[in-house]
Write an enzyme that holds these catalytic residues in place. Structure first.
Site, short mmCIF file in Angstrom:
data_model
loop_
_atom_site.label_atom_id
_atom_site.label_comp_id
_atom_site.label_asym_id
_atom_site.label_seq_id
_atom_site.Cartn_x
_atom_site.Cartn_y
_atom_site.Cartn_z
N GLY A 1 1.33 1.50 -4.30
CA GLY A 1 2.10 0.52 -5.05
C GLY A 1 3.38 1.05 -5.66
O GLY A 1 4.23 0.27 -6.11
N ALA B 1 0.80 -1.22 0.00
CA ALA B 1 0.00 0.00 0.00
C ALA B 1 0.83 1.27 0.00
O ALA B 1 0.27 2.37 -0.11
CB ALA B 1 -0.93 0.01 1.21
N TYR B 2 2.15 1.19 0.12
CA TYR B 2 2.96 2.40 0.15
C TYR B 2 2.94 3.09 -1.21
O TYR B 2 3.32 2.50 -2.23
CB TYR B 2 4.40 2.08 0.53
CG TYR B 2 4.61 1.64 1.96
CD1 TYR B 2 3.59 1.71 2.90
CD2 TYR B 2 5.84 1.16 2.39
CE1 TYR B 2 3.79 1.32 4.21
CE2 TYR B 2 6.05 0.77 3.69
CZ TYR B 2 5.03 0.85 4.61
OH TYR B 2 5.23 0.45 5.90
N GLY B 3 2.51 4.34 -1.21
CA GLY B 3 2.47 5.10 -2.45
C GLY B 3 1.57 4.49 -3.50
O GLY B 3 1.85 4.59 -4.70
#
Length: 319
Positions: free
Chosen positions: A62, A58-60
């Site tokens: 993907g 979920a960071y950025g």
């Protein structure tokens, strides 16, 4: 950069882990780390001898995994220990979910974005109250047997939930968590004390996030001062000087005093204090928005604190 065994896994990792949660992330409309800067940070970390990189699906949205994957294509994958996470969704509409269906969808998306066949470490990002932990662990165990994941980890959760997961794995003959990722630093202890007791008792490695308490331990904030322009407190909404207790400010003062003695920065001292925790293997996850910030944080690897200095920081919080 020195290396340490990651708990009971037998894997050698750099004593500092690079966190990439800022890659592609926007705060108050400000892009914290773009693709070019992300690659520059990865380059500098590798040049310093770092081999442990932490990300999440979920960071950025993907982008963190994508940019790491691009960077890895020009390097030997076996030189790096890559960790990612599952709970929030990028591939499935079943967000905040650790069901078999969701984990299966998310691992494929993660591997594709990272352009790799396997993860060295796969964390559950949070606890899913709606999915039995046995189902989650059976699915993760299958991923280990298939070679898609080497080791399992657990991030933030209550201590009793971590204990339940460890007991379930042992009772059912399933793969167990060997690494944890709680919030933990010199001024964030009581809230995670029981969790860390479990880690120490069960020989789990601890890779704490927010080792600088989102910038509080850098010394850039003052109790009655203005929030510096461009700081995390300025572009985000998290920082409230009145939310910190007297003993947290006293701990910061101890960190600053030790830094002055050691000819180091408060950030380097705060990171080193974590590395030298002796109850469990502790590999702090550092984040940086610029190469200069990363350079400063990496200086913790070259720092040495005396027992008296380490205890002074520890005691300042207790007192």
């Amino acid at each position: 950069m020195e290396y340490t065994k990651l708990g009971s896994t037998g894997v050698d990792v750099s004593e500092i882990c690079l966190g990439t949660w800022r890659f592609g992330m926007e705060s108050e409309g400000v892009l914290e780390t773009d693709r070019e800067t992300a690659h520059a940070l990865l380059d500098r970390f590798a040049e310093a001898g770092g081999n442990f990189i932490d990300t999440a699906n979920a960071y950025g949205d993907g982008d963190s995994e994508r940019w790491i994957g691009e960077w890895l294509t020009e390097r030997d994958r076996e030189d790096y220990v890559i960790a990612s996470k599952v709970y929030w969704a990028e591939e499935s509409r079943f967000d905040q979910n650790l069901s078999r269906k969701n984990i299966r969808a998310e691992i494929e998306g993660t591997l594709d974005r990272l352009n790799t066949d396997y993860l060295d470490l796969y964390y559950i990002h949070r606890w899913d109250d709606d999915t039995p932990i046995e189902e989650t662990l059976r699915t993760l165990t299958r991923l280990v047997k298939e070679g898609k994941v080497h080791y399992l980890g657990a991030s933030t959760m209550a201590a009793w939930k971590l204990t339940k997961a460890l007991w379930t794995a042992d009772a059912e003959g399933l793969e167990s968590f060997t690494v944890t990722q709680p919030q933990h630093n010199a001024v964030y202890r009581d809230e995670v004390a029981d969790y860390l007791d479990v880690c120490a008792d069960q020989d789990l490695a601890v890779c704490p996030y927010s080792p600088l308490e989102a910038g509080f331990l850098t010394g850039k904030y003052e109790r009655d001062g203005d929030i510096p322009e461009g700081s995390r407190g300025d572009i985000g909404t998290w920082f409230d000087p009145e939310s910190y207790t007297d003993r947290q400010w006293a701990t910061l003062e101890a960190v600053q005093a030790v830094a002055a003695e050691a000819d180091a920065t408060p950030a380097q001292v705060a990171i080193r204090w974590l590395i030298e925790r002796d109850r469990f293997t502790c590999v702090p996850i550092i984040g940086a928005r610029t190469v200069d910030q990363l350079e400063e944080n990496l200086g913790a690897a070259d720092l040495s604190l005396s027992d008296a200095q380490t205890e002074r920081i520890t005691d300042a919080y207790r007192e």
